[in-house]
Write a protein that holds these residues in place. Structure first.
Motif, short mmCIF file in Angstrom:
data_model
loop_
_atom_site.label_atom_id
_atom_site.label_comp_id
_atom_site.label_asym_id
_atom_site.label_seq_id
_atom_site.Cartn_x
_atom_site.Cartn_y
_atom_site.Cartn_z
N ALA A 103 54.19 39.22 127.73
CA ALA A 103 55.56 39.69 127.52
C ALA A 103 56.49 39.51 128.72
O ALA A 103 57.67 39.78 128.61
CB ALA A 103 55.54 41.16 127.13
N PHE A 127 56.01 34.14 123.27
CA PHE A 127 57.07 35.11 122.97
C PHE A 127 58.46 34.54 123.23
O PHE A 127 59.43 34.93 122.57
CB PHE A 127 56.87 36.38 123.78
CG PHE A 127 55.68 37.21 123.35
CD1 PHE A 127 55.05 37.00 122.13
CD2 PHE A 127 55.19 38.21 124.17
CE1 PHE A 127 53.96 37.76 121.73
CE2 PHE A 127 54.10 38.99 123.78
CZ PHE A 127 53.48 38.76 122.57
N GLY A 148 56.31 43.00 122.41
CA GLY A 148 55.13 42.14 122.35
C GLY A 148 54.11 42.65 121.35
O GLY A 148 53.54 41.87 120.56
#
Length: 539
Positions: A194, A401, A317
């Motif tokens: 993340a 991500f 996340g």
């Protein structure tokens, strides 16, 4: 004594242990409070390496490890084995392996620039193959990555949690700068990172510090005042002062002084402040907009937003991995917490503010799994190859991500919640509207298993030593220097000095790196050129 050294190359700092290989006994532990590369997160480190030279980045990393060896009292010719663990970027920089395949996520971009994925399997190499380490004439042991973007640190987290041996749905998170996380559903491991930033490690907080002696690691309310809990020299929580949060008045003196606050202390403070009405997002509800802790340590609304960004990134996340796996947040039965922050934070408080899925009924705190695995392979070559077998068998699905729309949607909501004060009811409403997993309802009394008392459980008979400064420098001679010292004055961290010969010295552990570069812009003659920087070896 046959000597070995295990090193965790962490993004927020390096940790190392001197080990008696014959007795499998840790002798001494040394930690740094920052990474030697300029910048506060792995993206800054990667940007620096790509734009200013991977050789520069490699030189800084190796010099930092050599400074650790000196602090461990390991002499040239004495070291038999060196083992390292960390994320793929830190490990690659240290070994001198190109990181271009990690810097570019898109396959079309890689193809355009003829970038090939590097092999990151388990290996043992002589130190002579790593520039800067030739003098030690030792073996360097490197654990494997699961995939090129899912590194040895993530493997360490997965293996040491024990999640592979259980049928339940579980999630493991390293609560650090990169926030590596792994979700196990059936036989599949879903991974992501993340890039939460260093706030959970106590950095980018004005009075923040990495978890180290004499830092505030926990907070409790007592009759409207704040009881500070501070880590002592053995990294054990000790009652500190009882303080009026609005004025800083000491109502009762504690047993220990403090020099700063850790990320875990920040988490505890936010949870308690929200519960007691001392904080109403995004505001601190004191006359000054500041919360006073002991020893003149302050927590501001700016600090609150920085912490909120990190908390929000981790929860976003978790949401993204659940969306990828096709489950809800409530389906997660067990959460594993790793890293210094994951060890020292109060797990119940962390869950209340969203760092752990609300509906998870069992929480296990693991400590520094990266350093643990580095030590295991140091004393057992068989363990190294066992880890490679595990990495080969894991059915992994990695989510980037940065390009995942689920993460983008979730993180925008997190920013609205933490920075704009969007009500939680509206947060939940928009999650549903976006088709993202619901947060679920908080568990009243989760089962919390604290497997270790501190992140580095065994410090050794010679104890813990903290390198307040990493001791790595970049330097250059500035021709025709304007001698106005604007670059020195504008540096927010006092990282720059210039001698009488116009030699610039940059303390790289203090430098904010690519996202700052105020020194470059301040120079009136444009003489301050980072392209001319070299690693300074003998400061």
């Amino acid at each position: 004594m046959r000597v070995g050294v295990a090193v965790d190359l962490g993004t927020s700092g390096f940790r190392a242990q001197k080990v008696d290989l014959d007795r499998d006994e840790i002798k001494r532990t040394v930690i740094t409070l920052r990474n030697p590369l300029p910048g506060a997160n792995v993206m800054d480190h990667m940007d620096f390496a790509i734009h200013y030279g991977q050789d520069l980045a490699h030189g800084l990393s190796v010099n930092a490890v050599k400074n650790l060896l000196q602090a461990l009292d390991v002499k040239t010719g004495e070291l038999e084995r060196l083992s390292i663990c960390g994320n793929p970027i830190q490990l690659s920089i240290f070994q001198g392996i190109t990181i271009e395949d990690l810097a570019y996520a898109g396959e079309r971009k890689k193809k355009k620039y003829h970038i090939e994925d590097q092999k990151r399997d388990a290996r043992i190499v002589p130190s002579s193959e790593i520039p800067g380490l030739e003098e030690f004439e030792c073996e360097v042991m490197v654990p494997p990555a699961i995939k090129h973007e899912v590194g040895a640190d993530a493997l360490a987290l997965i293996v040491k949690s024990g999640m592979l041996d259980k049928d339940e749905i579980s999630i493991a998170t390293d609560y650090g700068t990169n926030a590596e996380m792994a979700l196990k559903v059936g036989d599949v491991i879903y991974t992501g990172s993340a890039a939460a930033g260093p706030a959970l490690e106590g950095q980018q907080i004005k009075h923040g510090n990495l978890a180290s002696p004499f830092t505030i690691s926990d907070i409790e309310f007592e009759n409207g005042a704040l009881r500070n809990y501070v880590l002592n020299e053995e990294m054990k929580s000790t009652p500190g002062d009882l303080v009026d949060p609005a004025t800083g008045k000491i109502l009762e003196e504690g047993q220990i002084k403090a020099k700063g606050i850790t990320g875990t202390g920040v988490i505890a403070l936010i949870e308690k402040a929200l519960g007691k009405g001392l904080v109403e997002l995004p505001k601190v509800k004191t006359p000054e907009g500041i919360i006073h802790l002991q020893d003149k340590i302050l927590f501001s609304e700016h600090d609150l937003k920085e912490a909120g960004k990190a908390i929000g990134a981790i929860r976003a996340g978790h949401i993204t991995l659940c969306a990828t796996a096709g489950i809800t947040m409530e389906d997660i039965e067990t959460a594993y917490m790793a890293g210094a922050a994951g060890t020292y934070m109060d797990a119940a408080k962390a869950q209340k503010i969203g760092l752990i899925p609300y509906g998870t009924g069992r929480i296990c705190q693991l400590g520094n799994t990266s350093l643990t695995v580095a030590k295991e392979i140091l004393v057992s070559e068989d363990r190294l190859w066992e880890l490679q077998d595990v990495a080969n068998k894991i059915i992994g699905t990695h989510t980037m991500f940065a390009t995942a729309p689920e993460f983008s949607d979730a993180y925008v909501l997190e920013l609205a919640y933490w920075e704009e004060g969007m009500p939680m009811k509206m947060f939940r409403k928009y999650l549903k509207k976006k088709g993202l997993p619901a947060l679920g309802d908080p568990v009243e009394n989760p089962i919390i298993e604290k497997r270790v008392e501190r992140d580095i459980q065994i410090l050794g008979e010679e104890g813990l030593h903290v390198l307040e400064r990493v001791g790595t420098y970049l330097s250059m001679v500035v021709e025709d220097c304007p001698e106005c010292p604007k670059c020195i004055k504008i540096c927010p961290n006092d990282a720059i000095s210039i001698d009488e010969n116009n030699r610039v010295m940059i303390s790289t552990d203090l430098c904010d790196g690519a996202h700052c570069q105020k020194c470059i812009r301040a120079c009136p003659g444009d003489k301050f050129n980072w392209e001319n920087l070299e690693v300074f070896k003998n400061p």
